[in-house]
Write a protein that holds these residues in place. Structure first.
Motif, mmCIF file in Angstrom:
data_model
loop_
_atom_site.group_PDB
_atom_site.id
_atom_site.type_symbol
_atom_site.label_atom_id
_atom_site.label_comp_id
_atom_site.label_asym_id
_atom_site.label_seq_id
_atom_site.Cartn_x
_atom_site.Cartn_y
_atom_site.Cartn_z
ATOM 1 N N LEU A 1 0.805 -1.220 0.000
ATOM 2 C CA LEU A 1 0.000 0.000 0.000
ATOM 3 C C LEU A 1 0.839 1.272 0.000
ATOM 4 O O LEU A 1 0.357 2.346 -0.378
ATOM 5 C CB LEU A 1 -0.904 0.029 1.244
ATOM 6 N N ALA B 1 1.601 4.435 -2.473
ATOM 7 C CA ALA B 1 0.684 5.573 -2.649
ATOM 8 C C ALA B 1 1.341 6.888 -2.248
ATOM 9 O O ALA B 1 0.929 7.956 -2.713
ATOM 10 C CB ALA B 1 -0.585 5.358 -1.815
ATOM 11 N N TYR C 1 -10.842 7.291 5.269
ATOM 12 C CA TYR C 1 -10.205 8.018 4.160
ATOM 13 C C TYR C 1 -10.281 9.531 4.384
ATOM 14 O O TYR C 1 -9.265 10.233 4.379
ATOM 15 C CB TYR C 1 -10.881 7.641 2.843
ATOM 16 N N SER D 1 -6.267 0.442 4.809
ATOM 17 C CA SER D 1 -5.997 0.836 3.425
ATOM 18 C C SER D 1 -6.525 2.236 3.140
ATOM 19 O O SER D 1 -5.880 3.041 2.459
ATOM 20 C CB SER D 1 -6.639 -0.182 2.471
ATOM 21 N N ASP D 2 -7.678 2.552 3.700
ATOM 22 C CA ASP D 2 -8.273 3.874 3.485
ATOM 23 C C ASP D 2 -7.448 4.990 4.121
ATOM 24 O O ASP D 2 -7.304 6.070 3.546
ATOM 25 C CB ASP D 2 -9.697 3.910 4.051
ATOM 26 N N ASP E 1 -4.454 5.686 1.866
ATOM 27 C CA ASP E 1 -4.817 6.437 0.660
ATOM 28 C C ASP E 1 -5.187 7.881 0.988
ATOM 29 O O ASP E 1 -4.824 8.811 0.251
ATOM 30 C CB ASP E 1 -5.981 5.750 -0.053
ATOM 31 N N GLU F 1 -3.065 11.064 -0.323
ATOM 32 C CA GLU F 1 -3.717 12.005 -1.246
ATOM 33 C C GLU F 1 -3.593 13.437 -0.759
ATOM 34 O O GLU F 1 -3.261 14.348 -1.530
ATOM 35 C CB GLU F 1 -5.186 11.614 -1.409
#
Length: 715
Positions: free
Chosen positions: A43, A46, A453, A496-497, A500, A504
């Motif tokens: 992961l 990212a 997220y 995982s969220d 990310d 981001e």
């Protein structure tokens, strides 16, 4: 733990034989989740980790980042690292937290840097629980004892309480180091066959055995007693000697590479050093200076005894290195040398390890785990009485003053701290580069529990806003990604969220994430922790000064950023302290459309002479931000549109500014973010809030009484 069957088969196939007991233990630890990142590494791509300021990115003991060049062209670097000591801090809160500090400081030393600042981000169960308070007090005592003894200031951090940490607290510690001459930098990559490996520091004992594998499994009900041997015991006075000895070794140019002995002890440090250089080593375990008699080869290899460093040294410099160690009353052993062959360890004349170092360090297969999407909250928003809401949220341990914590830390040692703990961010005077360095660290589990997220994006933006409120532009970041058992699809989905979301927002802020740490299996019989993405960010500015958090009482008060009901939208309170207090659910607030523009403009406005005070709006919303700004005789009179929840909206990317030039602030943010006139500061020593035609007034003493809940409970 023991080797998984599939791992065992892979190792046997590679070796062409059964592994020895020492080899099996090495693979068990170095292929554990804690060391190999088997579930998280897929992961981590990212994250953007590159930038012109990045000298050494992820993969070493700490990252190295260049500071803006001085007017005379002089260059200086800082190191950045972050580490978790979660499981050990549950089993033994004092030693677990203390050795977490010691470990991240040695990571700093191994890059050739001098440690100049620490940050601790701490997460515990409900503050009302006696066990949570026991862990909290022990962890803070351990951090303060170790940091104060070694003379490294703890200048910033965060504390959060959430019921899901009851069975597994988190202790995340970050460190900044200074390399005032780029030629002093070293790395953990072995350089040349024939060079010697010298172990310097404390004698090796049986404490901390199997710490890496212990950190890679869920905590059991009996962890506090059964897992005590896996917790290291720290000696800060030896660490202080090690810090000064490291400086002397660098001054005299005596070391080629370095690695601190952390997870998996000598076996981990020495094998990783040579693997990075594509080399091998011959190590004599009998040569290691030991604290206890009759230690086995496995114990010597895997002991995580603290305050130890492994140095690569040219043969002609070995005696000088030993002399420096003796000068600082440190042990020193020549334990072997770098080779072009395998990683070999002998003990009592027998070979106990003979493996390819790269396969040992990098051969663990990655996990391909399923994820489940996280549900979206429905709107169920309570409308509490304003007075009740103010009392409840202001007196929550999550929003209350953390003075009880940081007053135990020596935050002024080294005489660099310009802005002290308790503000949005610390500011350090890096005089060697004529740069002000702002430092912020933390996360909010309420946010990432409600919306992993979006909550992680808000964590990144809030830390950047903390820097901007003190006039600094974000420069680089490291992260500590904490999650539960990744084998559970819903838990891994949340983890995982947060990866990310954090990646981001850091990308949108143009902040390279130059290193970090992953801690999974933070699970216990009481359940998994919330996904927790601690971010430690540094920012730079031209001066060492910054506007205070407290009002002066002489300017207009502006809210920069989306108002609670801007554009006709209702407040969103998902993840807020208000909902935590009164129940209900809601969607998480949106982030600004131009977060980078907001942060850069906020930093520029904060440094204007007409700016009298600045404060980030975050935990507890606007009501808490304004209450925190009231101090002494300085007060404020504020009017807010909307219902009670509007004051407790925790929308990220907002800052309160007290200014004598409100029109200039509006002009600066034109096209970037809305600016709302809230009212004016005064000399009343009160906070007067007008909401929907009704006015509530809080005296400074009343606000302080609410916010002193931690100190009042523990003292």
């Amino acid at each position: 733990m023991s080797l998984d069957d599939s791992d065992h088969e892979l190792i046997v196939d590679h070796l062409g034989r059964e592994p020895t007991p020492a080899e099996a233990a090495l693979f068990e630890n170095l292929w554990s989740e804690h060391c190999a990142y088997r579930s998280s590494r897929p992961l981590l791509s990212a994250f953007d980790s590159e930038g012109e300021q990045v000298v050494v990115g992820p993969g070493d003991d700490a990252a190295v980042v260049s500071l803006p060049a001085g007017e005379d062209g002089s260059e200086a670097y800082i190191t950045m690292g972050v580490e978790s000591h979660n499981h050990p801090s549950y089993v033994d809160p004092f030693d677990g937290a203390a050795t977490g500090v010691g470990g991240i400081v040695r990571d700093t030393l191994s890059m050739g840097a001098y440690p100049i600042a620490l940050a601790d981000s701490l997460y515990f169960g409900d503050f009302d629980r006696e066990h949570s308070r026991y862990l909290f007090e022990g962890v803070v005592e351990g951090i303060s004892h170790y940091g104060n003894c070694i003379g490294v200031p703890t200048v910033t951090g965060s504390v959060a309480f959430h019921d899901d940490y009851e069975g597994n607290p988190l202790v995340n510690v970050a460190c900044i180091g200074l390399i005032d001459d780029p030629d002093r930098m070293v790395t953990a990559e072995a350089q040349q066959p024939g060079n010697k490996l010298v172990l310097v520091g404390n004698a090796t004992g049986r404490d901390g055995l199997g710490g890496a594998s212990f950190a890679s499994e869920d905590l059991s009900e009996d962890a506090e007693t059964e897992d005590r041997p896996a917790v290291q015991v720290g000696d800060p006075y030896t660490e202080k000697l090690l810090i000064e000895a490291s400086e002397r070794l660098l001054d005299e140019d005596l070391i080629e590479s370095a690695r601190d002995l952390g997870a998996a002890g000598l076996g981990g440090a020495s094998s990783e050093m040579v693997a990075k250089g594509g080399l091998g080593a011959d190590i004599e375990l009998d040569a290691v200076h030991q604290r206890e008699p009759n230690m086995t080869a496995l114990e010597i290899l895997l002991s995580e005894s603290q305050e130890r460093m492994c140095y690569e040294v040219t043969p002609e410099n070995v005696e000088e290195v030993k002399a420096v160690a003796e000068r600082y009353d440190l042990g020193a052993s020549v334990i072997g040398e770098v080779t072009e062959g395998n990683y070999r360890c002998t003990f009592e004349g027998e070979t106990v390890v003979d493996v390819d170092a790269h396969f040992l360090g990098e051969g663990a297969p990655m996990n391909d785990l399923p994820t489940e999407p996280q549900p979206t909250a429905e709107r169920d928003l309570p409308d509490a009485d304003l007075d009740a809401a103010l009392e409840s949220v202001l007196s929550s341990p999550n929003t209350a003053s953390k003075r009880w914590v940081y007053r135990q830390y020596d935050h002024e040692v080294q005489v660099r701290t310009s802005v002290r703990p308790g503000d949005d961010a610390a500011v350090l005077a890096v005089r060697e580069a004529d740069v002000g360095l702002a430092f912020s660290s933390g996360a909010d589990p309420n946010w990432t529990d409600a919306a992993p997220y979006d909550g992680a994006r808000a964590v990144a933006l809030e830390n950047a806003t903390n820097l901007a409120a003190k006039g600094a532009v974000p420069h680089a970041a490291v992260d500590c990604l904490n999650g539960g058992n990744p084998e559970k699809p819903d838990v891994y989905g949340g983890f995982s969220d947060i990866v990310d979301g954090l990646a981001e927002m850091c990308r949108r802020l143009d902040v390279p994430v130059v290193g970090g740490n992953v801690s999974l299996y933070n699970d216990s019989p009481s359940g998994p922790i919330p996904p927790t993405p601690t971010l430690a960010v540094v920012g730079t500015k031209d001066s060492y000064d910054a506007p205070p958090l407290s009002l002066s009482g002489e300017g207009d008060i502006l809210l920069v950023g989306e108002g609670p009901v801007a554009g006709g939208r209702e407040a969103r309170l998902g993840g807020s302290e208000y909902l935590s207090a009164f129940g209900g659910t809601d969607r998480f607030p949106a982030v600004p459309e131009d977060p980078s523009g907001f942060v850069e403009t906020a930093a520029a406005v904060a440094d204007r002479e007409t700016t009298l005070a600045t404060h980030d709006v975050s935990h507890g919303g606007l009501a808490v931000a304004l209450a925190e700004m009231v101090s002494g005789d300085a007060g404020a009179s504020v009017t807010v549109d909307g219902s009670t929840p509007a004051l407790f909206d925790e929308r990220p990317g907002r800052v309160v500014v007290e200014t004598t030039a409100p029109e200039d602030v509006r002009a600066a943010f034109d096209g970037v973010a809305p600016v709302t006139q809230l009212g004016s500061a005064d000399g009343s020593g009160t906070l007067s809030l007008s909401l929907d035609g009704e006015t509530t007034t809080l005296e400074a003493e009343q606000i302080q009484a609410y916010r002193d809940v931690i100190a009042e409970t523990l003292e």
